[in-house]
Design a protein around this motif. Structure first.
Motif, PDB file in Angstrom:
ATOM      1  N   GLY A 134      46.009  33.851  48.148  1.00 24.07           N
ATOM      2  CA  GLY A 134      46.078  32.481  48.646  1.00 24.07           C
ATOM      3  C   GLY A 134      45.392  32.332  49.991  1.00 24.07           C
ATOM      4  O   GLY A 134      44.674  31.357  50.237  1.00 24.07           O
ATOM      5  N   ALA A 135      45.601  33.304  50.882  1.00 24.54           N
ATOM      6  CA  ALA A 135      44.949  33.262  52.195  1.00 24.54           C
ATOM      7  C   ALA A 135      43.431  33.348  52.054  1.00 24.54           C
ATOM      8  O   ALA A 135      42.694  32.640  52.751  1.00 24.54           O
ATOM      9  N   ILE A 136      42.962  34.222  51.157  1.00 24.19           N
ATOM     10  CA  ILE A 136      41.524  34.343  50.915  1.00 24.19           C
ATOM     11  C   ILE A 136      40.957  33.034  50.386  1.00 24.19           C
ATOM     12  O   ILE A 136      39.896  32.561  50.824  1.00 24.19           O
ATOM     13  N   MET A 137      41.665  32.409  49.456  1.00 27.62           N
ATOM     14  CA  MET A 137      41.188  31.169  48.865  1.00 27.62           C
ATOM     15  C   MET A 137      41.119  30.044  49.894  1.00 27.62           C
ATOM     16  O   MET A 137      40.170  29.258  49.917  1.00 27.62           O
ATOM     17  N   GLN A 138      42.112  29.954  50.749  1.00 29.38           N
ATOM     18  CA  GLN A 138      42.102  28.919  51.773  1.00 29.38           C
ATOM     19  C   GLN A 138      40.947  29.113  52.742  1.00 29.38           C
ATOM     20  O   GLN A 138      40.380  28.148  53.258  1.00 29.38           O
ATOM     21  N   ALA A 139      40.595  30.369  52.989  1.00 31.56           N
ATOM     22  CA  ALA A 139      39.453  30.642  53.869  1.00 31.56           C
ATOM     23  C   ALA A 139      38.135  30.329  53.176  1.00 31.56           C
ATOM     24  O   ALA A 139      37.242  29.704  53.770  1.00 31.56           O
ATOM     25  N   LEU A 140      37.988  30.728  51.925  1.00 24.94           N
ATOM     26  CA  LEU A 140      36.735  30.514  51.206  1.00 24.94           C
ATOM     27  C   LEU A 140      36.452  29.035  50.968  1.00 24.94           C
ATOM     28  O   LEU A 140      35.316  28.577  51.090  1.00 24.94           O
ATOM     29  N   GLY A 196      35.241  37.861  48.031  1.00 29.17           N
ATOM     30  CA  GLY A 196      36.507  37.143  48.104  1.00 29.17           C
ATOM     31  C   GLY A 196      36.986  36.700  46.735  1.00 29.17           C
ATOM     32  O   GLY A 196      38.186  36.756  46.431  1.00 29.17           O
ATOM     33  N   LEU A 197      36.045  36.273  45.898  1.00 35.46           N
ATOM     34  CA  LEU A 197      36.425  35.849  44.548  1.00 35.46           C
ATOM     35  C   LEU A 197      36.926  37.032  43.731  1.00 35.46           C
ATOM     36  O   LEU A 197      37.875  36.907  42.953  1.00 35.46           O
ATOM     37  N   ILE A 198      36.304  38.193  43.914  1.00 37.24           N
ATOM     38  CA  ILE A 198      36.775  39.401  43.238  1.00 37.24           C
ATOM     39  C   ILE A 198      38.210  39.707  43.656  1.00 37.24           C
ATOM     40  O   ILE A 198      39.066  40.062  42.833  1.00 37.24           O
ATOM     41  N   VAL A 199      38.493  39.564  44.951  1.00 39.52           N
ATOM     42  CA  VAL A 199      39.846  39.784  45.450  1.00 39.52           C
ATOM     43  C   VAL A 199      40.827  38.835  44.771  1.00 39.52           C
ATOM     44  O   VAL A 199      41.921  39.233  44.339  1.00 39.52           O
ATOM     45  N   VAL A 200      40.447  37.552  44.681  1.00 43.19           N
ATOM     46  CA  VAL A 200      41.320  36.556  44.053  1.00 43.19           C
ATOM     47  C   VAL A 200      41.593  36.916  42.599  1.00 43.19           C
ATOM     48  O   VAL A 200      42.735  36.855  42.128  1.00 43.19           O
ATOM     49  N   VAL A 201      40.537  37.317  41.879  1.00 39.05           N
ATOM     50  CA  VAL A 201      40.700  37.686  40.470  1.00 39.05           C
ATOM     51  C   VAL A 201      41.621  38.889  40.331  1.00 39.05           C
ATOM     52  O   VAL A 201      42.571  38.883  39.539  1.00 39.05           O
ATOM     53  N   PHE A 202      41.369  39.920  41.114  1.00 37.57           N
ATOM     54  CA  PHE A 202      42.155  41.147  41.007  1.00 37.57           C
ATOM     55  C   PHE A 202      43.615  40.926  41.395  1.00 37.57           C
ATOM     56  O   PHE A 202      44.531  41.365  40.686  1.00 37.57           O
ATOM     57  N   LEU A 203      43.845  40.243  42.519  1.00 37.57           N
ATOM     58  CA  LEU A 203      45.210  40.111  43.023  1.00 37.57           C
ATOM     59  C   LEU A 203      46.009  39.056  42.263  1.00 37.57           C
ATOM     60  O   LEU A 203      47.108  39.330  41.776  1.00 37.57           O
ATOM     61  N   SER A 204      45.484  37.851  42.166  1.00 39.98           N
ATOM     62  CA  SER A 204      46.245  36.814  41.463  1.00 39.98           C
ATOM     63  C   SER A 204      46.310  37.103  39.976  1.00 39.98           C
ATOM     64  O   SER A 204      47.330  36.846  39.328  1.00 39.98           O
ATOM     65  N   GLY A 205      45.225  37.669  39.415  1.00 41.12           N
ATOM     66  CA  GLY A 205      45.257  38.039  38.006  1.00 41.12           C
ATOM     67  C   GLY A 205      46.311  39.094  37.724  1.00 41.12           C
ATOM     68  O   GLY A 205      47.034  39.022  36.725  1.00 41.12           O
ATOM     69  N   SER A 206      46.433  40.083  38.616  1.00 44.47           N
ATOM     70  CA  SER A 206      47.453  41.117  38.447  1.00 44.47           C
ATOM     71  C   SER A 206      48.856  40.545  38.571  1.00 44.47           C
ATOM     72  O   SER A 206      49.762  40.904  37.809  1.00 44.47           O
ATOM     73  N   ALA A 207      49.038  39.647  39.551  1.00 44.15           N
ATOM     74  CA  ALA A 207      50.360  39.042  39.742  1.00 44.15           C
ATOM     75  C   ALA A 207      50.775  38.222  38.532  1.00 44.15           C
ATOM     76  O   ALA A 207      51.918  38.317  38.062  1.00 44.15           O
ATOM     77  N   VAL A 208      49.850  37.418  38.013  1.00 45.56           N
ATOM     78  CA  VAL A 208      50.163  36.606  36.838  1.00 45.56           C
ATOM     79  C   VAL A 208      50.401  37.490  35.625  1.00 45.56           C
ATOM     80  O   VAL A 208      51.283  37.229  34.813  1.00 45.56           O
ATOM     81  N   ALA A 209      49.635  38.564  35.514  1.00 48.35           N
ATOM     82  CA  ALA A 209      49.815  39.472  34.387  1.00 48.35           C
ATOM     83  C   ALA A 209      51.190  40.111  34.395  1.00 48.35           C
ATOM     84  O   ALA A 209      51.811  40.290  33.341  1.00 48.35           O
ATOM     85  N   MET A 210      51.695  40.449  35.586  1.00 46.66           N
ATOM     86  CA  MET A 210      52.999  41.117  35.675  1.00 46.66           C
ATOM     87  C   MET A 210      54.159  40.135  35.572  1.00 46.66           C
ATOM     88  O   MET A 210      55.171  40.423  34.923  1.00 46.66           O
ATOM     89  N   ALA A 211      54.054  38.981  36.232  1.00 47.56           N
ATOM     90  CA  ALA A 211      55.219  38.104  36.400  1.00 47.56           C
ATOM     91  C   ALA A 211      55.024  36.697  35.884  1.00 47.56           C
ATOM     92  O   ALA A 211      55.954  35.884  35.981  1.00 47.56           O
ATOM     93  N   GLY A 212      53.867  36.378  35.334  1.00 48.03           N
ATOM     94  CA  GLY A 212      53.634  35.011  34.900  1.00 48.03           C
ATOM     95  C   GLY A 212      53.165  34.154  36.067  1.00 48.03           C
ATOM     96  O   GLY A 212      53.082  34.602  37.211  1.00 48.03           O
ATOM     97  N   PRO A 213      52.845  32.884  35.803  1.00 47.31           N
ATOM     98  CA  PRO A 213      52.344  31.994  36.859  1.00 47.31           C
ATOM     99  C   PRO A 213      53.453  31.567  37.815  1.00 47.31           C
ATOM    100  O   PRO A 213      54.348  30.815  37.444  1.00 47.31           O
TER     101      PRO A 213
END
Length: 334
Positions: free
Chosen positions: A78-84, A241-258
């Motif tokens: 989220g912090a990365i996205m707000q910066a980008l 930054g987009l790679i970070v968003v994909v890796f981190l948010s994608g992993s979080a959603v994969a583990m716990a849902g949206p």
């Protein structure tokens, strides 16, 4: 003066880590089964196979680990996205990551008959990745290239499109709605450590890249032209930054849902405490995000006792009032 500030922020990190450790212990110690901190100690140092100790090791430990990792990942992304995007309202949902992951899971269920949590995990990661690629591609079209406004608008539009398709599929397959609704609300209940290991490398790489580009993000915040004047390849920073968003948010959603609000609220709280230096913002976001989701998970167990609500509902209950508080205080203006 600068040295004193760095010392103070370092001490703050240590205190925040202690809070995470305390919440992690509370997550292990308290729930429906009558246990306490002493039971946690016995489960790991004097295990006798009792049901209470088994619950701690096989059920509470995995959900605490997943809550901490998912919270840290969502907050940093989220912090990365707000910066980008230079948009204070940005969060992992703004690029359609959550919506893309949800659509992928529903497609997996309705088309490929995937019902396991492991299956949901991989479909969610695939959907998050494809959604991010689509947003990045659309946001990069045109003579102006990739600019924050286009990236944000592409994410919003595709997010609505993905959500509409998801709703349509669920209506068509109404009989299967119960199999997916708990996951779509965001939950760490019933997860196993087996769900962590496949995505752990992505989380590790995502956090490493985010910390590595934190100084370059500081330059980007001054302005894109100024950053280019300093010799920075802004397109590369945005791509990383987009790679970070994909890796981190994608992993979080994969583990716990949206799960909402974590990636939106935590960066604002952190910037209010430590300033806008992303070399400090990102580590603090990781720690604060883990704390928030651990606290929300504990809250979710007792808010409607003896019925447990998904942690995504708990984060909304905790986050929505705080979000309105931030708006009233003017924090969201920049």
């Amino acid at each position: 003066m600068v040295i004193q500030q760095h010392i103070g922020k370092s001490i703050g990190i240590l205190i925040s880590l202690a809070v995470v450790a305390f919440l992690f212990l509370m997550s292990l110690a308290y729930g429906y089964t009558n246990t306490n901190v002493h039971t946690v100690y016995q489960a790991y140092f004097a295990y006798d196979g009792s049901s209470a100790q088994t619950v701690i090791k096989t059920m509470r430990m995995p959900r605490a680990v997943i809550a901490a990792l998912a919270g840290a990942s969502l907050a940093v992304s989220g912090a990365i996205m707000q910066a980008l995007t230079r948009n204070p309202m940005a969060s992992p949902g703004i690029l359609g990551i959550n919506a893309g992951a949800s659509l992928s899971v529903v497609v997996g269920m309705t088309v490929f008959s995937i019902y396991s949590l492991q299956g949901f995990m991989w479909m969610a990661f695939l959907g998050a990745f494809l959604a991010a690629v689509a947003v990045f591609f659309i946001g990069s079209t045109g003579s102006s290239g990739l600019i924050p406004l286009k990236l944000t608008m592409a994410g919003v539009v595709l997010g609505f499109l993905f959500s509409s398709i998801t709703t349509g599929l669920l209506i068509i397959n109404e009989g299967r709605l119960e199999n997916i609704i708990f996951w779509l609300a965001g939950s760490v209940e019933g997860r196993k450590l087996d769900m962590v290991m496949p995505v752990l490398p992505f989380i590790a790489v995502g956090l490493f890249i985010s910390f590595a580009i934190s100084g370059k993000i500081n330059a980007l915040l001054i302005g894109e032209e100024a950053a280019k004047g300093l010799g920075q390849k802004t397109w590369l920073v945005k791509a990383m930054g987009l790679i970070v968003v994909v890796f981190l948010s994608g992993s979080a959603v994969a583990m716990a849902g949206p799960i909402g609000f974590v990636g939106l609220i935590v960066p604002h709280v952190v910037r209010g405490l430590v300033g806008i230096d992303y070399r400090w913002v990102l580590p603090y976001c990781a720690v604060f995000g883990a704390s928030l989701l651990l606290a929300a998970d504990i809250f979710a167990r007792f808010v409607m006792y003896p019925t447990e609500v998904p942690v995504g509902v708990a984060t909304a209950a905790l986050g929505a009032p705080f979000f309105m508080y931030l708006v009233r205080r003017g924090v969201m203006k920049g």
